[in-house]
Motif scaffolding. Structure first.
Motif, PDB file in Angstrom:
ATOM      1  N   PRO A 234     -21.334  -4.150  -6.928  1.00 20.13           N
ATOM      2  CA  PRO A 234     -21.191  -4.793  -5.372  1.00 20.13           C
ATOM      3  C   PRO A 234     -20.728  -6.227  -5.267  1.00 20.13           C
ATOM      4  CG  PRO A 234     -23.642  -4.773  -6.179  1.00 20.13           C
ATOM      5  CD  PRO A 234     -22.580  -4.326  -7.396  1.00 20.13           C
ATOM      6  N   ARG A 235     -20.491  -6.899  -6.177  1.00 18.86           N
ATOM      7  CA  ARG A 235     -20.127  -8.366  -6.031  1.00 18.86           C
ATOM      8  C   ARG A 235     -18.842  -8.388  -5.142  1.00 18.86           C
ATOM      9  NH1 ARG A 235     -18.687 -12.445  -9.284  1.00 18.86           N
ATOM     10  NH2 ARG A 235     -19.384 -14.164  -8.339  1.00 18.86           N
ATOM     11  N   GLN A 236     -18.919  -9.085  -4.397  1.00 21.61           N
ATOM     12  CA  GLN A 236     -17.505  -9.527  -3.630  1.00 21.61           C
ATOM     13  C   GLN A 236     -16.802  -8.153  -2.938  1.00 21.61           C
ATOM     14  OE1 GLN A 236     -15.507 -12.726  -5.517  1.00 21.61           O
ATOM     15  NE2 GLN A 236     -16.447 -13.745  -3.705  1.00 21.61           N
ATOM     16  N   LEU A 237     -17.563  -7.181  -2.801  1.00 20.94           N
ATOM     17  CA  LEU A 237     -17.117  -5.925  -2.760  1.00 20.94           C
ATOM     18  C   LEU A 237     -15.963  -5.800  -1.580  1.00 20.94           C
ATOM     19  CD1 LEU A 237     -17.037  -2.762  -3.051  1.00 20.94           C
ATOM     20  CD2 LEU A 237     -18.554  -2.505  -1.185  1.00 20.94           C
ATOM     21  N   ALA A 238     -16.098  -6.618  -0.447  1.00 15.55           N
ATOM     22  CA  ALA A 238     -15.346  -6.703   0.484  1.00 15.55           C
ATOM     23  C   ALA A 238     -13.922  -7.346   0.219  1.00 15.55           C
ATOM     24  CB  ALA A 238     -15.902  -7.305   1.855  1.00 15.55           C
ATOM     25  N   LYS A 239     -14.073  -8.364  -0.478  1.00 15.78           N
ATOM     26  CA  LYS A 239     -12.883  -9.022  -0.867  1.00 15.78           C
ATOM     27  C   LYS A 239     -12.013  -8.244  -1.691  1.00 15.78           C
ATOM     28  CE  LYS A 239     -12.069 -13.911  -2.093  1.00 15.78           C
ATOM     29  NZ  LYS A 239     -12.787 -14.965  -2.214  1.00 15.78           N
ATOM     30  N   ARG A 240     -12.803  -7.647  -2.906  1.00 17.21           N
ATOM     31  CA  ARG A 240     -11.951  -6.782  -3.519  1.00 17.21           C
ATOM     32  C   ARG A 240     -11.487  -5.518  -2.918  1.00 17.21           C
ATOM     33  NH1 ARG A 240     -15.245  -4.388  -7.359  1.00 17.21           N
ATOM     34  NH2 ARG A 240     -17.133  -5.158  -6.206  1.00 17.21           N
ATOM     35  N   PHE A 241     -12.130  -4.947  -1.962  1.00 17.46           N
ATOM     36  CA  PHE A 241     -11.668  -3.778  -1.485  1.00 17.46           C
ATOM     37  C   PHE A 241     -10.597  -4.082  -0.502  1.00 17.46           C
ATOM     38  CE2 PHE A 241     -11.817  -0.927   2.251  1.00 17.46           C
ATOM     39  CZ  PHE A 241     -11.203   0.194   1.862  1.00 17.46           C
ATOM     40  N   PHE A 242     -10.632  -5.169   0.308  1.00 15.87           N
ATOM     41  CA  PHE A 242      -9.583  -5.283   1.278  1.00 15.87           C
ATOM     42  C   PHE A 242      -8.223  -5.761   0.564  1.00 15.87           C
ATOM     43  CE2 PHE A 242     -13.182  -6.195   4.343  1.00 15.87           C
ATOM     44  CZ  PHE A 242     -12.951  -5.037   5.155  1.00 15.87           C
ATOM     45  N   ARG A 243      -8.523  -6.522  -0.543  1.00 15.58           N
ATOM     46  CA  ARG A 243      -7.170  -6.948  -1.361  1.00 15.58           C
ATOM     47  C   ARG A 243      -6.512  -5.524  -1.798  1.00 15.58           C
ATOM     48  NH1 ARG A 243      -8.616 -11.952  -4.913  1.00 15.58           N
ATOM     49  NH2 ARG A 243      -8.899 -13.286  -3.316  1.00 15.58           N
ATOM     50  N   ALA A 244      -7.461  -4.677  -2.483  1.00 14.90           N
ATOM     51  CA  ALA A 244      -6.589  -3.527  -2.940  1.00 14.90           C
ATOM     52  C   ALA A 244      -6.043  -2.368  -1.958  1.00 14.90           C
ATOM     53  CB  ALA A 244      -7.838  -2.566  -3.830  1.00 14.90           C
ATOM     54  N   ALA A 245      -6.628  -2.433  -0.696  1.00 12.50           N
ATOM     55  CA  ALA A 245      -6.412  -1.780   0.360  1.00 12.50           C
ATOM     56  C   ALA A 245      -4.956  -2.381   1.008  1.00 12.50           C
ATOM     57  CB  ALA A 245      -7.340  -1.698   1.543  1.00 12.50           C
ATOM     58  N   SER A 246      -5.081  -3.715   0.968  1.00 10.50           N
ATOM     59  CA  SER A 246      -3.710  -4.241   1.457  1.00 10.50           C
ATOM     60  C   SER A 246      -2.273  -4.019   0.868  1.00 10.50           C
ATOM     61  CB  SER A 246      -4.246  -5.878   1.814  1.00 10.50           C
ATOM     62  OG  SER A 246      -2.867  -6.520   2.010  1.00 10.50           O
ATOM     63  N   ARG A 247      -2.755  -4.172  -0.456  1.00 11.37           N
ATOM     64  CA  ARG A 247      -1.680  -3.800  -1.346  1.00 11.37           C
ATOM     65  C   ARG A 247      -1.042  -2.467  -1.328  1.00 11.37           C
ATOM     66  NH1 ARG A 247      -4.169  -7.154  -5.248  1.00 11.37           N
ATOM     67  NH2 ARG A 247      -5.253  -5.578  -6.350  1.00 11.37           N
ATOM     68  N   LEU A 248      -2.084  -1.312  -1.070  1.00  8.82           N
ATOM     69  CA  LEU A 248      -1.807  -0.100  -0.909  1.00  8.82           C
ATOM     70  C   LEU A 248      -0.839   0.169   0.613  1.00  8.82           C
ATOM     71  CD1 LEU A 248      -5.127   1.525  -2.032  1.00  8.82           C
ATOM     72  CD2 LEU A 248      -2.862   2.006  -3.195  1.00  8.82           C
ATOM     73  N   ILE A 249      -1.412  -0.408   1.434  1.00 10.30           N
ATOM     74  CA  ILE A 249      -1.049  -0.328   2.727  1.00 10.30           C
ATOM     75  C   ILE A 249       0.554  -1.132   2.925  1.00 10.30           C
ATOM     76  CG2 ILE A 249      -1.242  -1.310   5.225  1.00 10.30           C
ATOM     77  CD1 ILE A 249      -4.301  -1.229   4.906  1.00 10.30           C
TER      78      ILE A 249
END
Ligand SMILES: Cc1cc2nc3c(=O)[nH]c(=O)nc-3n(C[C@H](O)[C@H](O)[C@H](O)COP(=O)(O)OP(=O)(O)OC[C@H]3O[C@@H](n4cnc5c(N)ncnc54)[C@H](O)[C@@H]3O)c2cc1C
Length: 342
Positions: A234-249
């Motif tokens: 769960p650590r820094q989930l939002a940061k990691r997810f938004f970064r990964a999603a941004s690369r995908l988008i």
């Protein structure tokens, strides 16, 4: 059919429960812990006060009209930067009875928007021996909602595949309008502070011009990214997810916005790279009309199954070049991507 199948599979999962006709009013925020602890929900048509659903993780998947930017601001967080590219798309869709021999036995044709008038259309086979036909235009070029106007619009497309079918096919539905104003991307990955236990996903984060058929695909790959992020804890989930999603988008965003910028009246910056890619893709579309390998390669990239660089593979580039060696008049006449779904 697809949505029914997905829904059935989803509801077979033992840990999934569906609350229908029920609106999320707002997330519940624990200010001391800086985290979202659930949502307040209200059943439609019910005078009762809102219920609370507690949660370790709340994912805003409420689509393009997501209230997350407003909710975040109310909680004292910054709103994400929003990027928009206006396209003013107007669609009109109608169902027709399908005879298997129509469209030369193929199951789909997509006529991409191109000069001079940037009109586009798609005819797709559906379950129940039906065609779904969508016609559209950019920036206020409205498809007429009456029978003869609709047919005339189909006739005005640069190639005759759709017109040839619907001129004689039996209509099975009214002509249904749909409007789409702008590509919209919310840059959550740029926010320095974000509540724990909360994420934004799918169209709520980025919604593309539907002409390119990328929204569901992007939501799917975001789901995979979320699975991987959760597996890492769960650590820094939002940061990691938004970064990964941004690369995908980034890739579908470039495809959608880059293609929209081919239209001279769509506002936005057109760096040399965008101009080159658009010139190349226009040539690819032209050649793809008679080359299913090219059509399939483009769709694989548009559907995020392959990287865009696959279209610059020398074997593909050679086919594009060959496909454009036809006399100029023939090329001008036939600017469409016709994709055969086998
Ligand atoms: C005309 C058209 C054609 C398209 N064609 C394609 C295609 O061919 N391929 C492709 O991949 N994508 C396509 N898309 C895009 C695709 O439909 C979207 O990208 C996708 O549906 C996004 O999924 P989502 O779950 O993020 O949001 P949505 O599908 O918008 O779902 C959001 C849901 O949340 C609900 N909701 C909203 N607010 C609340 C609230 N407060 N409380 C409770 N519920 C709420 C809404 O009612 C809705 O059911 C198309 C889109 C359009 C408009």
């Amino acid at each position: 059919m697809l949505e029914t199948g997905v829904r059935r599979r989803l509801l077979q999962l033992a840990n999934v429960r569906l609350r229908e006709r029920c609106d999320v009013v707002a997330p519940i925020f624990d200010r001391e812990r800086g985290r979202v602890t659930g949502v307040r929900v209200k059943a439609r048509g019910d005078a009762k006060d809102a219920d609370v659903i507690e949660a370790d993780l709340v994912v805003d998947a409420s689509g393009r009209g997501s209230q997350s930017p407003v909710w975040l601001a109310a909680l004292g967080y910054a709103r994400p930067r929003e990027e928009t590219v206006k396209v003013g798309i107007g669609y009109m869709t109608r169902l027709f009875r399908r005879q298997p021999a129509e469209l030369h036995g193929k199951t789909a044709a997509i006529i991409a928007a191109c000069e001079p008038d940037w009109r586009f259309g798609a005819i797709l086979a559906q379950e129940g021996d039906r065609w779904t036909v969508s016609l559209g235009g950019y920036l206020g070029d409205q498809v007429p909602g009456d029978e003869s106007g609709y047919l005339e619009f189909a006739r005005s497309l640069p190639t005759p595949e759709i017109y040839d079918v619907i001129a004689s096919a039996e209509p099975l539905s009214p002509i249904i309008p749909y409007q789409f104003g702008a590509n919209l991307r919310r840059h959550y990955e740029e926010l320095a502070q974000f509540p724990e236990g909360y994420l934004v996903y799918g169209d709520a984060m980025c919604s593309f011009n539907p002409v390119y058929g990328q929204g569901m695909t992007t939501a799917c790959v975001e789901s995979l990214a979320l699975r991987d992020c959760l597996a890492a804890g769960p650590r820094q989930l939002a940061k990691r997810f938004f970064r990964a999603a941004s690369r995908l988008i980034d890739i579908p965003w470039q495809i959608a916005v880059g293609s929209d910028l081919q239209h001279p009246r769509v506002e936005g910056k057109r760096p040399a790279q965008v101009r080159f890619v658009n010139w190349y893709i226009a040539n690819l579309f032209r050649a793809a009309q008679h080359d299913t390998t090219l059509a399939a390669s483009f769709l694989e990239v548009a559907n995020l199954m392959r990287q865009p660089s696959a279209l610059l593979d020398p074997r593909i580039a050679l086919r594009v070049w060959r496909g454009n060696r036809a006399p100029a008049s023939a090329v001008k006449e036939r600017r469409s991507l016709a994709a055969a779904a086998k």
